[in-house]
Motif scaffolding. Sequence first.
Motif, PDB file in Angstrom:
ATOM      1  N   UNK A  61      47.767  40.389  46.122  1.00 28.23           N
ATOM      2  CA  UNK A  61      48.720  41.218  45.402  1.00 28.23           C
ATOM      3  C   UNK A  61      48.086  42.171  44.419  1.00 28.23           C
ATOM      4  N   UNK A  62      46.822  41.966  44.085  1.00 27.42           N
ATOM      5  CA  UNK A  62      46.171  42.879  43.155  1.00 27.42           C
ATOM      6  C   UNK A  62      45.684  44.127  43.877  1.00 27.42           C
ATOM      7  N   UNK A  63      45.655  45.223  43.140  1.00 29.44           N
ATOM      8  CA  UNK A  63      45.201  46.513  43.662  1.00 29.44           C
ATOM      9  C   UNK A  63      43.819  46.807  43.091  1.00 29.44           C
ATOM     10  N   UNK A  64      42.887  47.189  43.960  1.00 26.13           N
ATOM     11  CA  UNK A  64      41.569  47.594  43.476  1.00 26.13           C
ATOM     12  C   UNK A  64      41.386  49.089  43.724  1.00 26.13           C
ATOM     13  N   UNK A  65      40.724  49.754  42.762  1.00 31.25           N
ATOM     14  CA  UNK A  65      40.586  51.202  42.776  1.00 31.25           C
ATOM     15  C   UNK A  65      39.135  51.566  42.464  1.00 31.25           C
ATOM     16  N   UNK A  66      38.509  52.320  43.352  1.00 32.97           N
ATOM     17  CA  UNK A  66      37.103  52.678  43.207  1.00 32.97           C
ATOM     18  C   UNK A  66      36.957  54.188  43.375  1.00 32.97           C
ATOM     19  N   UNK A  67      36.280  54.811  42.424  1.00 23.28           N
ATOM     20  CA  UNK A  67      36.076  56.261  42.462  1.00 23.28           C
ATOM     21  C   UNK A  67      34.902  56.634  43.362  1.00 23.28           C
ATOM     22  N   UNK A  68      34.843  57.888  43.816  1.00 19.12           N
ATOM     23  CA  UNK A  68      33.676  58.352  44.576  1.00 19.12           C
ATOM     24  C   UNK A  68      32.393  58.146  43.772  1.00 19.12           C
ATOM     25  N   UNK A  69      31.378  57.627  44.456  1.00 22.54           N
ATOM     26  CA  UNK A  69      30.084  57.454  43.810  1.00 22.54           C
ATOM     27  C   UNK A  69      29.930  56.174  43.026  1.00 22.54           C
ATOM     28  N   UNK A  70      31.001  55.378  42.885  1.00 17.22           N
ATOM     29  CA  UNK A  70      30.889  54.134  42.131  1.00 17.22           C
ATOM     30  C   UNK A  70      30.279  53.041  43.004  1.00 17.22           C
ATOM     31  N   UNK A  71      29.189  52.499  42.546  1.00 16.65           N
ATOM     32  CA  UNK A  71      28.482  51.457  43.273  1.00 16.65           C
ATOM     33  C   UNK A  71      29.303  50.170  43.255  1.00 16.65           C
ATOM     34  N   UNK A  72      29.469  49.555  44.431  1.00 18.72           N
ATOM     35  CA  UNK A  72      30.207  48.299  44.522  1.00 18.72           C
ATOM     36  C   UNK A  72      29.710  47.504  45.722  1.00 18.72           C
TER      37      UNK A  72
END
Length: 279
Positions: A61-72
């Motif tokens: 149910x949680x939403x994850x949000x990652x920007x361009x260029x963010x290392x993950x």
Amino acid sequence: MAAHNWIDLSQDADTGIETLRAHFEGHAYDPHWHDSYLIGVTEQGVQQFNCRRVRHNSVPGQVFLVEPGELHDGDAPTADGFTYHMLYLDPHWLAREVNAVFEEAPQGSQLGFASTLTSDPRLALATSQAFQTLHSGELRIVRQRAMDHLLERLTGQLYWRTRYREDPRLPLVAHKAREYLHSHLHVDVGMDELALACGVDRFRLSRAFKSAFGLPPHAYLVQLRLARARHLLAKGEQPADVAIALGFADQSHLGRWFVRAYGLTPAAYRKRCSNLPDR
């Protein structure tokens, strides 16, 4: 990829937005980044990942949000693994569409996510509905309405931030090295050459670069090439040609890095995005 892991990926013909649903047990992804905005929802299990130098645990149910260029990266800390679905939003598409919802973007700015992980049931529902309509190829008007609804919900997590040409918080030598790698993407760059271009010894350069960007220069260059490879493969170019064009030793070399970052072989990624047969 291990037998118990699976990936189902598609690409929307109108917007170019990729939709992905996947399940992983154990290790999922090595540290990598995308040049898209990622928004997704964890369906089952615990999705553990490091981003913005923080370890996150995303639960159903949680939403994850990652920007361009963010290392993950990605791992499953529990035996049953995790399942999630996600959209890859092109930065130009997102900026254009958001301008219809937000006021005009301030000059010299770019969109950012306020947080990496959020518990917002309405945003989660809008994300899931947008994923389903795009992934299943619904009527165009249905897909567009679902994306509009997602954008309306997403504005609570978006903000305009200053676009730094050179982030003053990071060492100048790290900026110089990054610019050099971007402009020599296709070249077999050595550390001595890079250090000479930046005016420091290679040991000081490595420490400054990793402190600034989370990866040593050689790994950063690989990520640049992988991001470019995704674009070329999605357009239908052959993996062997892409490998040669981007400075990988051969198709197998590209394939090993591609699977570690994205969980798919270059050929499988190309097929799912372009629907073209291999030569």
